[in-house]
Design a protein around this motif. Structure first.
Motif, short mmCIF file in Angstrom:
data_model
loop_
_atom_site.label_atom_id
_atom_site.label_comp_id
_atom_site.label_asym_id
_atom_site.label_seq_id
_atom_site.Cartn_x
_atom_site.Cartn_y
_atom_site.Cartn_z
N MET A 124 16.28 -28.85 -5.08
CA MET A 124 16.94 -30.11 -5.37
C MET A 124 18.09 -29.89 -6.32
O MET A 124 18.01 -29.09 -7.22
CB MET A 124 15.93 -31.05 -6.02
N SER B 205 20.29 -31.51 -9.18
CA SER B 205 20.40 -32.65 -10.06
C SER B 205 21.48 -32.34 -11.06
O SER B 205 22.02 -31.26 -11.09
CB SER B 205 19.08 -32.92 -10.75
N ARG B 206 21.81 -33.32 -11.87
CA ARG B 206 23.02 -33.20 -12.65
C ARG B 206 22.78 -32.97 -14.11
O ARG B 206 21.87 -33.50 -14.70
CB ARG B 206 23.84 -34.46 -12.47
N LEU B 207 23.66 -32.20 -14.66
CA LEU B 207 23.73 -32.10 -16.10
C LEU B 207 24.39 -33.36 -16.60
O LEU B 207 24.93 -34.14 -15.85
CB LEU B 207 24.62 -30.91 -16.49
N HIS C 136 30.06 -43.08 -11.36
CA HIS C 136 28.66 -42.65 -11.23
C HIS C 136 27.80 -43.15 -12.38
O HIS C 136 28.28 -43.54 -13.43
CB HIS C 136 28.58 -41.12 -11.11
N TYR D 233 33.36 -40.05 -7.18
CA TYR D 233 31.97 -39.89 -7.64
C TYR D 233 31.33 -41.27 -7.77
O TYR D 233 31.68 -42.06 -8.62
CB TYR D 233 31.95 -39.21 -9.02
N PHE E 179 27.76 -41.37 -7.43
CA PHE E 179 26.33 -41.07 -7.44
C PHE E 179 25.59 -41.84 -8.54
O PHE E 179 26.19 -42.35 -9.47
CB PHE E 179 26.06 -39.57 -7.54
N ASP F 238 30.81 -37.19 -4.09
CA ASP F 238 29.39 -37.20 -4.40
C ASP F 238 28.86 -38.62 -4.38
O ASP F 238 29.24 -39.44 -5.22
CB ASP F 238 29.12 -36.53 -5.75
N SER G 58 25.43 -39.10 -4.03
CA SER G 58 23.99 -38.89 -4.15
C SER G 58 23.31 -39.99 -4.93
O SER G 58 23.94 -40.74 -5.68
CB SER G 58 23.73 -37.56 -4.88
N GLU G 59 22.01 -40.07 -4.77
CA GLU G 59 21.17 -40.98 -5.54
C GLU G 59 21.62 -42.44 -5.43
O GLU G 59 21.89 -43.09 -6.44
CB GLU G 59 21.06 -40.52 -6.99
N SER H 259 22.81 -36.32 -1.47
CA SER H 259 21.36 -36.20 -1.62
C SER H 259 20.73 -37.48 -2.13
O SER H 259 21.40 -38.37 -2.67
CB SER H 259 21.03 -35.05 -2.57
N ASP I 89 25.16 -30.67 -0.42
CA ASP I 89 23.87 -31.14 -0.92
C ASP I 89 23.43 -32.35 -0.12
O ASP I 89 23.94 -33.45 -0.31
CB ASP I 89 24.00 -31.48 -2.41
N PHE J 24 26.35 -23.12 -2.42
CA PHE J 24 25.15 -23.89 -2.71
C PHE J 24 24.82 -24.74 -1.51
O PHE J 24 25.61 -25.60 -1.11
CB PHE J 24 25.43 -24.76 -3.95
N ASN K 126 21.83 -27.20 -0.08
CA ASN K 126 20.55 -27.86 -0.32
C ASN K 126 20.24 -28.82 0.82
O ASN K 126 20.92 -29.83 0.99
CB ASN K 126 20.59 -28.61 -1.65
N GLU L 10 16.82 -29.52 1.28
CA GLU L 10 15.38 -29.67 1.05
C GLU L 10 14.93 -31.11 1.20
O GLU L 10 15.72 -32.05 1.11
CB GLU L 10 15.02 -29.16 -0.34
N TYR M 89 26.52 -29.35 -11.25
CA TYR M 89 25.43 -28.96 -10.36
C TYR M 89 24.55 -27.89 -10.98
O TYR M 89 25.00 -27.10 -11.80
CB TYR M 89 26.00 -28.47 -9.02
N THR M 90 23.30 -27.89 -10.58
CA THR M 90 22.38 -26.89 -11.10
C THR M 90 21.27 -26.68 -10.09
O THR M 90 20.99 -27.55 -9.26
CB THR M 90 21.82 -27.34 -12.46
N SER N 158 17.43 -26.55 -9.19
CA SER N 158 16.18 -27.09 -9.70
C SER N 158 15.05 -26.52 -8.85
O SER N 158 15.14 -26.51 -7.63
CB SER N 158 16.15 -28.61 -9.60
#
Lengths: 212, 926
Positions: A1, A3-5, B465, B487, B489, B511, B513-514, B537, B559, B581, B583, B585, B724-725, B727
């Motif tokens: 997944m 997610s954001r910083l 966002h 943005y 999200f 973006d 997402s969410e 996402s 993503d 990247f 994703n 999932e 982005y990171t 997880s």
């Protein structure tokens, strides 16, 4: 997944300080960390931007993400404890043994009403054993040995009916040893090497802290 | 090289001239100039310099002669002259009063024979490149000099003290070089100088003493040197004519001298980027001529004095990052000439004074990163008609964004992010035709996104966002054709993704997402050829992943996780050569991983967990050599774990194959993954033994917690600019957590639980000194727990339950002082449970149950024949022994116990008798 910083627009040159977003228990632990010196980076994983401290190393949560353990034994940490630790309402195990913690044991630790075990032995704590410990009705293990604690053993501790292990040896306590409640069962080794500790209390004969 | 070639060609001409025209000065001068010209490389600007053109230089470009025909001025700024001054014979130009070679390409030294220009009053050699050469002291002999400019030349060495012989110099500019302190003992004050400029040099030590006696100075610039010490008081008592003072970016410390108020003509005061302390002196408010006040980046502290409101000429105030901690004084609203206000990064509190609405010239307004609160007055926008930039982000402003913002029609930048603004986004923002950057993110804004925002033809950034916006994304956004970043999200946007977004040809970051977006992913997005980031996402998107996404050739991050996407992973995606990247999932994707995945050579993170994917791990994955995170967990993958995984994917840090149907052995080659931090193979059908080689996993073999702390495992741009990171889900102390960033970077764990692994736990695993979590439960492991398990000093979570482990629990387990979650239940362990340290805090018996032979706390006591296993491994062992001993004996109150203590313990006995003595003493004193 993904997610954001904490998002910082890449177009901006202006600094945005990282916000602390962890819950109140995380904040309490973060405040604790701020007081401490941690030369071996044991607390490195304590990331205040996380929602809760449950994935911090040396911290354990229950199923509702409430902190129930703090395991920092033998971690080469020094510095004082602060009252913020008292905010960990669900803490069951406070394991801070064999470090270089110093200063007074905060009275606020008496608020840890779920505490089962408090191991502060092998540090440099000074001052008195907080009377507030008498509020720790779940406490079964209380080891304060090998510190520099002074004053008398609060007689109120005799009301801790669940207390199974009690050790205040190797301190600088004075006065007499309570003889009521759980204190009927503690061996003398739990009290040894307190040069001014004057033997078990003689009930009805003299005031408890006489000579202290 | 070419100049050397030209010179011999010119030689005959030079000889000819020297014999024929030697008689007159003008001819000598012409000759000198031509000689210099010939040394320059392609001096196109000097094409008029030719004897064929004119035998005297009078008509030559840039040359001025006096009535006698002698050259008095040579003015060739910005003439692209490329060469040196070596071949300019100054002795042949004795009448020269002005030499201007500003902004050319001259190199080499400034010749010392420049001293021959004895009538020179103005010398400008600025903006050339005399790199590595110093200023010739001989310039000090040019006693008629009034104007000396040598700035921006990379000159080195000390400023020659001889320059202080220039008694007539008024304009003195040596800035932007590498000049060092002159010999101050020989450097006398320059009585005539009014303009002294030495910025961006290497001056060190305290304030240059000679300057304090240059009493006619009106302009002083010492910015960007390494000057230290205090700002001298004598500066303001001696240099009373100062109009501009610039000490920016030095190391001046101490307070801002109150005596600066003596500088009654001061217009520009630049003291930023020093170590000044002690607050802003209120008396600065008395310098009524002040137009520019810069005090930024000092540790000033204290308030903004209300007296600054007296500075009615003030146009520009910059006190950013100065630890100011007051409210903003309403009196500043009286400085009606203000057009630039920068008070960001302080601890200012309270609201914006209503009086600010009188600052009608306001152009740029920045008060970001303070603790300001209250509402934004609509009057600002109706009065500030010149407003270009409005930056109030990272405060605690509340209330609505005033619709009046539409009146500030010159607005380009609107930054309101990270506040507590509520209400809807005013559609009037769509009237701001010049708007370029609009960031309202991280507020509490509600309602829909206005369709009028599509009118913003200059908009580059639209960032909404992390608000509470609802409604659909207006298709009109597709008309804001310059948009690069969109943005939206973390909102509650619904409806489908408008296909018009595919019209945003410049879009680079998208973006969404969410949110609560539904429907298909529009195929028209394939037109976004510049798109680097596509984040969709955590929505409710369904249908297949459009194969057209494979045309997004610039894509770096894709993503689509946590939607309801189904069907196969389109093979076209593997064409995305820059994709780092990916994703997908937590969808319902099925089928196999495309066999062409090997073409994604940039891929670093592949998240495919929680889908219905099947098949084996394709051999082509071997070519994704940069893969750092591979998460195939919770799918229907089968087959063996390939041996090449360990051999080829050497960058892997996270390998998560949990909950699939992998079978066969764990390949010993996994031990080659020297960066591996998390290995999760749990819940598969793996069999055989745990490879001994796993003990060689380098990254886990260190307990130095200084390993890479960049837990995003991504490129800097992806992580820091785009937020982005990676997880990763882990099971930690019996619970599932999602970890990322710092935690991910520090977590070292192995989970092989719920397989059919057999034989012994390899003792080599105890070499993995950094392991924080180890789960080998629910296998068929036999033999004993490795004796040296106590070496895993970082271990916090250890689960060995539901195996066939036998023998005693190694005493070394008691030295794991971080262990907070232990489970060895349901094995065949025997003997006494070790005690001491941390184990005495693990008192839940269920972690030991189901081992018929185990005894001792917290299980029932050991029978006498079990007592031979008693372990007193630590100094604290006596505590546990004593608890139970004391319980067993039922120690009683009273004299018996009391005397027995006295009997056993010397110190207590002694203390007791002293206690008796004390009582005796007290009674006897009475």
């Amino acid at each position: 997944m993904a997610s954001r910083l904490h998002f910082v627009s890449f177009l901006l040159l202006l600094v945005v300080y990282p916000a602390i977003s962890t819950n109140s228990e995380g904040e309490a632990l973060h405040a604790l960390r701020a007081r401490l010196s941690d030369p071996t980076n044991v607390l490195q994983s304590w990331d205040p931007t996380l929602v809760n401290p449950c994935t911090w190393f040396h911290v354990t949560c229950d199923d509702r993400n409430r902190v129930i353990r703090l395991d920092l034994g033998n971690s080469n940490i020094s510095g004082p404890l602060g009252p913020e630790l008292g905010r960990l309402q669900h803490l069951q195990y406070l394991e801070l043994y064999r470090n270089n913690f110093e200063g007074k044991i905060p009275e606020a630790l008496g608020n840890l009403k779920s505490l089962i075990s408090m191991d502060l032995y092998g540090n440099r704590f000074q001052g008195e054993i907080p009377k507030s410990f008498a509020k720790l009705k779940s406490l079964r293990f209380l080891r304060l040995n090998n510190n520099k604690l002074s004053g008398s053993i609060p007689r109120e501790l005799a009301t801790l009916s669940n207390l199974k292990v009690f050790d205040v040896s190797n301190n600088d306590l004075c006065g007499t040893i309570p003889v009521d409640g759980p204190f009927t069962n503690f061996p003398f080794q739990s009290f040894e090497n307190n040069s001014r500790l004057n033997g078990p209390e003689l009930q009805g004969l003299v005031p408890y802290d006489f000579g202290c | 090289m070419k100049t050397i070639r030209i010179q011999p060609l010119l030689l005959p001409f030079l000889l000819f001239f020297s014999f024929s025209f030697l008689k007159t000065g003008a001819q000598t001068e012409a000759q000198a100039l031509l000689q210099w010209k010939s040394s320059l490389f392609q001096p196109d600007a000097l094409s008029s310099w030719s004897l064929a053109n004119s035998t005297t230089p009078r008509t030559w470009f840039g040359v001025r002669c006096n009535s006698a025909g002698s050259v008095v001025q040579l003015s060739l700024p910005n003439a692209n002259l490329n060469g040196s001054l070596d071949n300019l014979d100054f002795a042949s130009l004795p009448g020269l009063t002005k030499l201007n070679l500003h902004y050319n390409l001259l190199r080499g030294p400034i010749p010392s024979n420049i001293s021959a220009l004895s009538k020179l009053t103005s010398l400008d050699l600025s903006s050339n490149n005399f790199f590595g050469y110093s200023i010739p002291p001989e310039i000090g002999q040019l006693s008629e000099m009034v104007d000396l400019r040598l700035y921006n030349n990379n000159l080195v060495g000390p400023i020659p003290y001889q320059l202080s012989n220039l008694r007539k110099v008024r304009y003195f500019d040596l800035g932007y070089n590498y000049l060092e302190n002159p010999d101050y003992t020989k450097f006398t004050p320059l009585p005539s100088v009014t303009h002294l400029s030495l910025p961006v040099n290497s001056l060190t030590g305290k304030f240059p003493p000679f300057i304090l006696n240059c009493t006619n100075l009106t302009y002083l610039d010492l910015a960007q040197n390494n000057l230290t010490g205090k700002i001298p008081n004598s500066l303001s008592t001696n240099l009373v004519h100062l109009e501009s003072l610039n000490l920016t970016f030095n190391f001046f410390k101490g307070v801002i001298p109150v005596s600066l108020a003596n500088l009654t003509r001061l217009q520009n005061l630049h003291l930023g980027l020093n170590n000044l302390t002690g607050g802003i002196p209120p008396i600065l408010g008395s310098i009524s001529s002040l137009r520019i006040l810069e005090l930024y980046n000092n540790s000033l502290g204290g308030p903004i004095p209300s007296s600054l409101g007296q500075l009615r000429m003030l146009e520009h105030i910059d006190i950013k990052a100065a630890e100011l901690n007051s409210t903003i004084p309403p009196e500043l609203g009286l400085c009606t000439n203000l057009n630039y206000v920068e008070l960001s990064i302080n601890q200012l509190t309270g609201g914006l004074p209503q009086s600010f609405s009188e600052l009608t010239k306001m152009s740029q307004f920045g008060i970001s990163s303070n603790l300001l609160s209250g509402e934004i007055s609509p009057d600002f926008f109706t009065h500030w008609t010149e407003l270009i930039s409005f930056q109030i982000q990272n405060n605690s402003f509340t209330g609505r964004i005033p619709p009046e913002i539409g009146s500030a029609t010159k607005l380009q930048d609107v930054f309101l992010f990270i506040n507590k603004l509520s209400g809807s986004i005013p559609s009037e923002l769509g009237d701001l035709a010049q708007l370029t950057l609009l960031d309202l993110s991280e507020n509490e804004l509600t309602g829909p996104i206005s369709t009028k925002l599509g009118n913003l033809k200059h908009l580059l950034l639209l960032n909404f966002h992390s608000n509470d916006l609802s409604g659909e994304i207006p298709p009109e956004i597709g008309s804001a054709t310059k948009l690069q970043t969109l943005y939206l999200f973390k909102n509650r946007l619904s409806g489908s993704i408008p296909s018009e977004l595919g019209d945003l040809a410049q879009l680079t970051y998208l973006d969404l997402s969410e949110n609560k977006l539904i429907g298909l992913i529009p195929t028209k997005l394939e037109n976004l050829k510049r798109l680097k980031l596509l984040g969709l996402s955590s929505n409710d998107l369904f249908g297949e992943i459009p194969h057209q996404l494979g045309n997004l050739a610039s894509l770096v991050a894709l993503d689509l996780g946590s939607n309801s996407l189904s069907g196969p992973i389109p093979e076209t995606i593997t064409k995305l050569a820059h994709l780092t990247f990916l994703n997908l999932e937590n969808n319902s994707l099925s089928g196999m991983i495309p066999r062409s995945i090997g073409s994604m050579t940039s891929l670093e993170s592949l998240h495919l967990k929680k889908n219905n994917l099947t098949g084996d791990i394709p051999l082509a994955l071997k070519d994704c050599k940069r893969l750092t995170v591979l998460d195939l967990g919770e799918n229907g993958f089968c087959g063996n774990i390939p041996t090449w995984l360990g051999e080829s994917l050497s960058s892997l840090r996270v390998l998560r194959l949990r909950s699939n149907m992998f079978l066969g052995n764990i390949p010993p080659q996994l031990s080659l993954l020297s960066s591996l931090q998390l290995l999760d193979l749990a819940h598969n059908n793996l069999s055989g033994s745990i490879p001994h080689t796993l003990g060689n996993l380098t990254a886990m073999a260190t307990n130095e917690q200084t390993i890479n702390t960049k837990g995003h495992f991504l490129g800097e741009e992806l992580a820091y600019s785009w937020g982005y990171t990676n997880s990763i889900s882990i099971v930690w102390k019996g619970k599932e957590y999602v970890i990322q960033n710092l935690t991910l970077s520090l977590m070292l764990g192995i989970d092989l639980s719920s397989n059919s692994l057999s034989q012994e736990i390899p003792a080599e695993l105890t070499n993995l000194l950094g392991l924080v979590s180890l789960n080998l439960s629910m296998n068929h492991l036999s033999g004993s727990i490795p004796e040296m398990i106590g070496k895993l000093s970082e271990l916090e979570s250890l689960d060995l339950s539901m195996n066939h482990l036998s023998g005693a629990i190694p005493p070394s387990l008691s030295s794991l002082t971080s262990l907070s979650s232990l489970n060895v239940s349901n094995n065949r362990l025997s003997g006494r449970i070790p005690s001491g340290y941390q184990l005495q805090t693990l008192i839940d018996p269920s972690i030991y149950t189901g081992n018929d032979g185990l005894c001792g706390p917290p299980l029932p006591k050991c029978s006498s024949n079990g007592a031979n296993h008693v372990q007193l491994s630590t100094e604290d062992g006596h505590e546990m022994i004593w608890v139970y001993l004391s319980m067993e004996l039922g120690f009683v109150v009273g004299l018996w116990g009391f005397f027995s203590i006295l009997f056993f313990n010397k110190s207590l006995r002694f203390a007791y008798f002293r206690f008796i003595d004390n009582i005796y003493d007290r009674f006897s004193r009475r």
